[in-house]
Design an enzyme around this catalytic site. Structure first.
Site, mmCIF file in Angstrom:
data_model
loop_
_atom_site.group_PDB
_atom_site.id
_atom_site.type_symbol
_atom_site.label_atom_id
_atom_site.label_comp_id
_atom_site.label_asym_id
_atom_site.label_seq_id
_atom_site.Cartn_x
_atom_site.Cartn_y
_atom_site.Cartn_z
ATOM 1 C CG ASP A 147 148.708 119.537 34.305
ATOM 2 O OD1 ASP A 147 149.864 119.466 33.873
ATOM 3 O OD2 ASP A 147 148.229 118.699 35.095
ATOM 4 C CG HIS A 220 151.976 116.641 34.339
ATOM 5 N ND1 HIS A 220 150.952 117.364 34.890
ATOM 6 C CD2 HIS A 220 152.385 115.767 35.290
ATOM 7 C CE1 HIS A 220 150.755 116.943 36.138
ATOM 8 N NE2 HIS A 220 151.610 115.978 36.400
ATOM 9 C CB SER A 556 150.260 114.164 38.597
ATOM 10 O OG SER A 556 150.920 115.313 39.008
#
Ligand SMILES: *[C@@H]1O[C@H](CO)[C@@H](O)[C@H](O)[C@H]1NC(C)=O
Ligand SMILES: *[C@@H]1O[C@H](CO)[C@@H](O)[C@H](O)[C@H]1NC(C)=O
Ligand SMILES: *[C@@H]1O[C@H](CO)[C@@H](O)[C@H](O)[C@H]1NC(C)=O
Ligand SMILES: *[C@@H]1O[C@H](CO)[C@@H](O)[C@H](O)[C@H]1NC(C)=O
Length: 783
Positions: A147, A220, A556
């Site tokens: 990620d 994220h 996600s």
């Protein structure tokens, strides 16, 4: 005249191979990155100390005088080969080398969060209790998260009370000025970054705006890592919303972070290097909330890397993508990957719009800060009616709003182009005091709650239309339109839930229609999880708020729920293969919501289907004890690729196995992969045509020793489905038994090019376990 030189002949040959136009001057010889697959059986000559030396030396002799430098060397844990930047001419030369199996063009991937401008969402959190939370359960397992890196200082990643790092762990933590190796601990056991492919295309990264280390400058990766394996943190909330206990799915599992995504996106060449490293390091689960266009598996670095991981017993889950609600939008569709779509939790954040005419319109927001004055209403305008360029102002794009038009008012903006939070910033800068963010028709009724920088709420497409009508119906002599936004905080026990998120990507599977995708849905709306200190909750640079947790939406966020749960399943059943874990999730998933009705589709408000949720919503407790599993090995996938008519060469690129397809092609069809769901597509020709197919499956007993399972088949509407045998008698654990499902149907009346999908299911039951698989039949009328 002398005979033509070899170079001349080569050029003729090249021009003949390259696509038209033929004129040499028009050939674009700009270099780009390729991932080079090297024959797995090619043996490195012993004079070269490493594969890198060998590959570089081969490039130097082949492409002198200016050989390009290697970007990555793939060690062979998940993939054999290297990546390198080549001109099209050099690529052709390299392709012709005997050791080279194939060249894959590097591709750019994106994070599957709805914060990126193109997507939408709405949802809930991760604070549902994990399994066996007080033991050291799962602490032997390592979850890899590929990620944007991690913010290691968050409470979610502390290592209090954790036993020593498992001895099998071979990974490590990099040491850079902004990520000293002391950032790792007994929770975060590994951290690496992969940017050579990114920099090969984009040039050296700007180290003022991003960290050239595993440190997360986006948020994220911190968020997804803490969903998979964050520790218990209480109280956790973002700016007062969703207050409560935050914990990942596997709070005791270890995390290894592989940073592959940068401000401009994530490159396949780097992702593949991360797969290779994660496999070599000894992770148990790989979580990937990233995706892009669907291409055949032999051109898809994520599919190839995931195959290498699966082959070593590593479970790989990936997000389905946020391209919904349209059909064929699902990504990461390889059968050896578990593909996860997004659903809502039973928690939301109502923030209603109250119009001057008394009408209350439901909205959603996690804005927190100085509110609007209670009981007061404010002038309301639609940004799209401002004089000038109505299109850019309707979307509240940067610089499009006239302060004279919006100052002191609540402004309605449409979704699209720039991010939802950025629109709030534009309205605020122009002097607006509040914002209503309306979905477009393609967004439907799905709502995303955002941490806006001004009082703001999101409304659905129909509500947006209603507010526009209210604004435009105001007569010069009647009172001007007004509104206010009423923030109601966090609401629990919302019904119905779960609902399939509007943005969640849908089937059918564009690459293998006989493999139903997505496999599952998991929570992906308004998920509360850890957040870096240095990144504002809205993601806007001028926003200086900080928060330990933030609320995000996207597939996600759904994917790491399944990744963390997979670690728990693997802890409970160390001998289970990745396919067995996937099967346990799929055959125990549920398709009804908390009202007992079929889960709804947020985009339409109608019932959702298998194309939206696959086998259903993940049920952690039931997945721990599924009774039977549909297992698959590497060789089953090779047969599947044979039956999907991939060439033996392309199969080798994916699997690194020498495939002999003659047996597989004689024996069956691609629908016979031992998948926990069954799907078929029939092409209709004649009116009298009868269509039928069979699915051969093998189930393995992972429940009680002696058990008797009976089948119940519910055929897709209007069709006939039978199972043989109808009873499976198991004598011991680990025993495998076969059965065959036959589906027959008649031609349906369809317009040319039309299609219809119907689904039923088969459930094997021993009284203690229900092992359920959807049966999906699609009829297509040729044009
Ligand atoms: C690097 O990023 C900073 C902060 O975003 C910006 O101010 C600067 O102009 C950028 N430098 C380059 C060379 O792009
Ligand atoms: C939703 O259901 C209604 C009523 O059954 C139907 O008219 C409509 O076409 C459905 N919408 C979609 C997108 O399927
Ligand atoms: C593979 O090719 C065979 C023979 O042409 C065909 O019958 C079959 O439908 C093809 N399978 C797929 C999955 O395309
Ligand atoms: C299995 O499914 C049947 C029918 O839906 C239901 O009545 C039963 O309670 C289920 N059993 C278990 C163990 O979930």
């Amino acid at each position: 005249m002398a005979s033509p030189s070899p170079l001349f002949l080569l050029l003729i040959l090249l021009f003949a191979i390259l696509p038209s136009p033929i004129s040499p001057s028009s050939i674009n010889d700009t270099p780009s990155t390729y991932i080079v697959s090297v024959h797995p059986d090619a043996v490195k000559p012993s004079i070269f100390p490493t594969h890198s030396h060998w590959y570089q030396s081969s490039l130097s002799s082949l492409l002198s005088p200016s050989p390009p430098l290697l970007i990555h060397t793939y060690t062979g844990a998940a993939f054999h080969g290297f990546s390198v930047k080549l001109s099209p001419t050099q690529a052709l030369l390299l392709r012709a080398q005997p050791h080279v199996l194939s060249l894959l063009p590097d591709r750019l991937r994106r994070l599957h969060t709805t914060r990126s401008p193109h997507f939408l969402g709405l949802g809930t959190s991760t604070d549902s209790a994990g399994l066996l939370k007080d033991s050291d359960f799962g602490s032997d397992l390592v979850v890899a998260v590929l990620d944007t890196g991690i913010s290691p200082d968050r409470q979610s990643f502390h290592d209090r009370d954790l036993p020593p790092v498992p001895t099998k762990w071979k990974g490590s933590c990099v040491n850079t000025p902004d990520f000293p190796s002391s950032s790792c601990n007994r929770k975060l056991v590994g951290a690496k970054f992969f940017c050579a492919g990114y920099e090969a295309t984009n040039g050296k990264m700007n180290q003022t705006s991003e960290f050239r280390s595993p440190r997360d400058s986006d948020g994220h990766g911190t968020h997804t890592a803490s969903i998979a394996a964050g520790r218990y943190v209480y109280p956790a909330s973002t700016l007062g919303y969703a207050r409560g206990l935050a914990a990942g799915m596997a709070p005791k599992a270890r995390l290894a972070v592989y940073k592959v995504c940068w401000t401009a996106g994530c490159y396949d060449s780097d992702i593949l290097a991360a797969f290779d490293a994660a496999v070599a390091d000894g992770v148990d689960v790989i979580s990937l909330s990233v995706g892009g266009v669907v291409v055949p598996y032999y051109l898809d670095a994520i599919a190839i890397g995931a195959f290498g991981a699966m082959d070593r017993g590593i479970f790989v889950s990936a997000s389905a993508g946020n391209g919904g609600p349209g059909a064929l939008t699902v990504t990461n569709v390889a059968p050896w990957v578990t593909t996860v779509g997004a659903g809502t939790l039973d928690r939301d954040f109502p923030a209603d719009v109250k119009l001057g005419n008394g009408k209350v319109i439901p909205g959603m927001s996690v804005y927190s800060g100085p509110g609007l004055a209670p009981g007061k209403t404010y002038p309301l305008v639609y940004a799209g009616t401002q004089a000038g360029d109505g299109y850019s102002s309707s979307l509240c794009l940067e610089g499009s709003l006239d302060p004279k038009f919006v100052a002191g008012k609540i402004v309605m903006c449409d979704r699209g182009i720039n991010s939802r939070a950025a629109k709030g910033e534009v309205v605020k800068k122009a002097g607006g005091i509040g914002m209503i963010l309306a979905n477009g028709v393609f967004d439907g009724e799905g709502l995303v709650a955002d941490c806006h920088v001004l009082p703001a709420t999101a409304v659905g497409a129909t509500s947006g239309e209603e507010i526009r009508r209210y604004i435009s119906s105001a007569k010069p002599d009647s009172p001007p339109p007004t509104a206010t936004i009423v923030f109601k905080g966090t609401r629990l026990g919302v019904k119905p839930a779960p609902v399939v998120a509007s943005f969640s990507a849908r089937g059918p599977n564009p690459e293998s229609p006989e493999i139903l995708k997505p496999d599952l849905v998991a929570p992906g709306l308004n998920i509360l999880a850890a957040w870096p200190d240095k990144v504002s909750p809205s993601g806007i640079p001028s926003d200086h708020r900080t928060t330990e947790f933030n609320i995000l939406s996207g597939t996600s966020m759904a994917c790491p729920h399944v990744s963390g749960l997979a670690a728990l399943l693997k802890a409970a059943h160390p001998e289970w293969s990745p396919a067995a874990i996937k099967s346990a999730f799929m055959t125990t998933a549920y398709t009804v919501d908390n009202r007992g009705e079929t889960m709804l589709d947020e985009s339409t408000g109608n019932s959702s289907t298998v194309m939206d949720f696959g086998s259903g919503h993940v049920h952690p407790q039931k997945a721990m004890d599924p009774g039977l599993v549909y297992d698959m090995t590497t060789f089953d996938y090779v047969d599947f690729l044979c039956n999907s008519n991939y060439t033996e060469q392309n199969i080798k690129v994916v699997t690194r196995k020498n495939a002999d397809c003659s047996g597989a092609r004689r024996a069956g069809h691609s629908g016979n992969l031992n998948y926990p769901s069954m799907a078929v597509v029939f092409q209709q020709y004649g009116i009298k045509q009868k269509m039928s197919t069979h699915f051969i499956r093998t189930v393995t007993n992972v429940g009680d020793g002696e058990s008797v399972y009976s089948a119940r088949v519910v055929a897709p509407a209007g069709m006939v489905a039978t199972v043989k045998p109808e009873k499976l008698v198991f004598r011991r654990v680990g025993q495998k038994l076969n059965f065959l499902v036959r589906v027959q149907t008649r031609v349906a009346k369809l317009a040319p090019g039309g299609s219809v999908m119907k689904s039923g299911f088969i459930v094997w039951s021993d009284g203690k376990h229900n092992v359920t698989s959807p049966i999906v039949v699609t009829l297509q009328q040729p044009l």
